[in-house]
Structure formats: structure tokens, C-alpha cells
Scaffold this motif. Structure first.
Motif, PDB file in Angstrom:
ATOM      1  N   MET A   1       0.822  -1.186   0.000  1.00 12.66           N
ATOM      2  CA  MET A   1       0.000   0.000   0.000  1.00 12.66           C
ATOM      3  C   MET A   1       0.867   1.252   0.000  1.00 12.66           C
ATOM      4  SD  MET A   1      -3.053   0.805  -0.100  1.00 12.66           S
ATOM      5  CE  MET A   1      -4.212   2.056   0.232  1.00 12.66           C
ATOM      6  N   LYS A   2       1.978   1.201   0.752  1.00 10.94           N
ATOM      7  CA  LYS A   2       2.878   2.348   0.785  1.00 10.94           C
ATOM      8  C   LYS A   2       3.472   2.618  -0.592  1.00 10.94           C
ATOM      9  CE  LYS A   2       4.478   2.074   5.548  1.00 10.94           C
ATOM     10  NZ  LYS A   2       5.649   1.854   6.399  1.00 10.94           N
ATOM     11  N   LYS A   3       3.827   1.551  -1.303  1.00 14.69           N
ATOM     12  CA  LYS A   3       4.426   1.714  -2.621  1.00 14.69           C
ATOM     13  C   LYS A   3       3.443   2.358  -3.591  1.00 14.69           C
ATOM     14  CE  LYS A   3       7.647  -2.119  -2.302  1.00 14.69           C
ATOM     15  NZ  LYS A   3       8.071  -3.394  -2.856  1.00 14.69           N
ATOM     16  N   VAL A   4       2.174   1.991  -3.493  1.00 16.21           N
ATOM     17  CA  VAL A   4       1.152   2.559  -4.374  1.00 16.21           C
ATOM     18  C   VAL A   4       0.989   4.040  -4.087  1.00 16.21           C
ATOM     19  CG1 VAL A   4      -1.293   2.512  -4.960  1.00 16.21           C
ATOM     20  CG2 VAL A   4      -0.052   0.372  -4.657  1.00 16.21           C
ATOM     21  N   LEU A   5       0.905   4.414  -2.821  1.00 18.24           N
ATOM     22  CA  LEU A   5       0.737   5.821  -2.460  1.00 18.24           C
ATOM     23  C   LEU A   5       1.952   6.650  -2.858  1.00 18.24           C
ATOM     24  CD1 LEU A   5      -0.987   5.522   1.012  1.00 18.24           C
ATOM     25  CD2 LEU A   5      -2.004   6.231  -1.146  1.00 18.24           C
ATOM     26  N   ILE A   6       3.133   6.123  -2.634  1.00 20.55           N
ATOM     27  CA  ILE A   6       4.344   6.847  -3.024  1.00 20.55           C
ATOM     28  C   ILE A   6       4.396   6.991  -4.544  1.00 20.55           C
ATOM     29  CG2 ILE A   6       6.872   6.695  -3.106  1.00 20.55           C
ATOM     30  CD1 ILE A   6       6.709   5.443  -0.285  1.00 20.55           C
ATOM     31  N   GLY A   7       4.025   5.937  -5.252  1.00 20.08           N
ATOM     32  CA  GLY A   7       4.007   6.005  -6.717  1.00 20.08           C
ATOM     33  C   GLY A   7       3.021   7.037  -7.218  1.00 20.08           C
ATOM     34  N   LEU A   8       1.851   7.106  -6.611  1.00 19.06           N
ATOM     35  CA  LEU A   8       0.862   8.103  -7.021  1.00 19.06           C
ATOM     36  C   LEU A   8       1.327   9.520  -6.714  1.00 19.06           C
ATOM     37  CD1 LEU A   8      -2.523   6.442  -6.041  1.00 19.06           C
ATOM     38  CD2 LEU A   8      -1.634   6.872  -8.323  1.00 19.06           C
ATOM     39  N   MET A   9       1.992   9.708  -5.586  1.00 23.09           N
ATOM     40  CA  MET A   9       2.499  11.042  -5.255  1.00 23.09           C
ATOM     41  C   MET A   9       3.569  11.471  -6.247  1.00 23.09           C
ATOM     42  SD  MET A   9       2.403  11.064  -1.048  1.00 23.09           S
ATOM     43  CE  MET A   9       4.134  10.982  -0.955  1.00 23.09           C
ATOM     44  N   VAL A  10       4.465  10.564  -6.586  1.00 27.82           N
ATOM     45  CA  VAL A  10       5.513  10.892  -7.553  1.00 27.82           C
ATOM     46  C   VAL A  10       4.901  11.151  -8.920  1.00 27.82           C
ATOM     47  CG1 VAL A  10       7.511   9.957  -8.775  1.00 27.82           C
ATOM     48  CG2 VAL A  10       7.320   9.684  -6.302  1.00 27.82           C
ATOM     49  N   LEU A  11       3.981  10.295  -9.328  1.00 24.88           N
ATOM     50  CA  LEU A  11       3.335  10.476 -10.621  1.00 24.88           C
ATOM     51  C   LEU A  11       2.546  11.780 -10.661  1.00 24.88           C
ATOM     52  CD1 LEU A  11       2.582   9.294 -13.394  1.00 24.88           C
ATOM     53  CD2 LEU A  11       0.561   8.364 -12.291  1.00 24.88           C
ATOM     54  N   GLY A  12       1.848  12.088  -9.581  1.00 23.65           N
ATOM     55  CA  GLY A  12       1.081  13.323  -9.519  1.00 23.65           C
ATOM     56  C   GLY A  12       1.955  14.548  -9.659  1.00 23.65           C
ATOM     57  N   SER A  13       3.130  14.513  -9.066  1.00 21.36           N
ATOM     58  CA  SER A  13       4.025  15.660  -9.183  1.00 21.36           C
ATOM     59  C   SER A  13       4.522  15.820 -10.614  1.00 21.36           C
ATOM     60  CB  SER A  13       5.193  15.529  -8.214  1.00 21.36           C
ATOM     61  OG  SER A  13       6.002  14.426  -8.563  1.00 21.36           O
ATOM     62  N   PHE A  14       4.725  14.711 -11.328  1.00 26.42           N
ATOM     63  CA  PHE A  14       5.153  14.810 -12.717  1.00 26.42           C
ATOM     64  C   PHE A  14       4.007  15.228 -13.632  1.00 26.42           C
ATOM     65  CE2 PHE A  14       8.630  11.904 -11.392  1.00 26.42           C
ATOM     66  CZ  PHE A  14       9.675  12.713 -11.790  1.00 26.42           C
ATOM     67  N   VAL A  15       2.827  14.713 -13.389  1.00 29.45           N
ATOM     68  CA  VAL A  15       1.687  15.018 -14.255  1.00 29.45           C
ATOM     69  C   VAL A  15       1.314  16.479 -14.152  1.00 29.45           C
ATOM     70  CG1 VAL A  15      -0.783  14.603 -14.601  1.00 29.45           C
ATOM     71  CG2 VAL A  15       0.753  12.690 -14.297  1.00 29.45           C
ATOM     72  N   PHE A  16       1.322  17.035 -12.940  1.00 28.06           N
ATOM     73  CA  PHE A  16       0.845  18.392 -12.753  1.00 28.06           C
ATOM     74  C   PHE A  16       1.962  19.416 -12.659  1.00 28.06           C
ATOM     75  CE2 PHE A  16      -2.379  15.538 -11.031  1.00 28.06           C
ATOM     76  CZ  PHE A  16      -3.380  15.844 -11.921  1.00 28.06           C
ATOM     77  N   ALA A  17       3.214  19.007 -12.832  1.00 27.13           N
ATOM     78  CA  ALA A  17       4.319  19.950 -12.750  1.00 27.13           C
ATOM     79  C   ALA A  17       4.383  20.844 -13.975  1.00 27.13           C
ATOM     80  CB  ALA A  17       5.638  19.194 -12.589  1.00 27.13           C
ATOM     81  N   SER A  18       4.018  20.322 -15.116  1.00 35.21           N
ATOM     82  CA  SER A  18       4.071  21.129 -16.336  1.00 35.21           C
ATOM     83  C   SER A  18       2.852  20.833 -17.186  1.00 35.21           C
ATOM     84  CB  SER A  18       5.341  20.811 -17.121  1.00 35.21           C
ATOM     85  OG  SER A  18       5.299  19.488 -17.584  1.00 35.21           O
TER      86      SER A  18
END
Length: 81
Positions: free
Chosen positions: A1-18
């Protein structure tokens, strides 16, 4: 579960960064909901809105839901001997 949440946080930062993330296509359903189609999968982002329905900028990170994930494309090349 931790890996999924960390992956979503990282992905979210890339998706919405630019705005122009390469390979991702944004489809707006309305001001508060967008769907992003990326090579790694499809994601639904829900933004917080003001009372008049406009998107709040810089208030809170959007809620991201994973709609589908896509695995790597495997191409099998067979040759007849």
C-alpha cells in the motif's frame, strides 16, 4: 500500500508539474475533473473548485485516481527456419 501511495504522489508531481508533459493527453470533463491518458495508464484528477465553479490554483493538490494501467508493449518476432 505504501508503494502505491508513493508512486501516485511521484506520478502526480510529474503530471501536474508542467502543462506539456510528453506523451500525456488531458481530457477535461468539466472544470473540476480531468482525465489524463499517459503511456503508463489512465488517471482521473479531481480538483478543488470555488463556489462559482472555477478551479482553485495553488490551494490543494488534486485527488488522483488510477483508472487503468498499461504494461510494457512486448513485440514477439518469430522467424521460420
Amino acid at each position: 500500500m505504501k508503494k502505491v501511495l508513493i508512486g501516485l504522489m511521484v506520478l502526480g508531481s510529474f503530471v501536474f508539474a508542467s502543462e506539456g508533459m510528453s506523451g500525456c493527453v488531458e481530457t477535461k470533463l468539466n472544470e473540476a475533473v480531468s482525465i489524463y491518458s499517459c503511456p503508463s495508464g489512465d488517471y482521473k484528477a479531481i480538483f478543488e473548485t470555488n463556489r462559482d465553479g472555477s478551479k482553485r490554483v495553488g490551494w490543494k493538490e488534486p485527488t488522483i485516481e488510477v483508472l487503468s494501467t498499461k504494461g510494457p508493449t512486448t513485440i514477439n518476432q518469430y522467424t521460420q527456419k
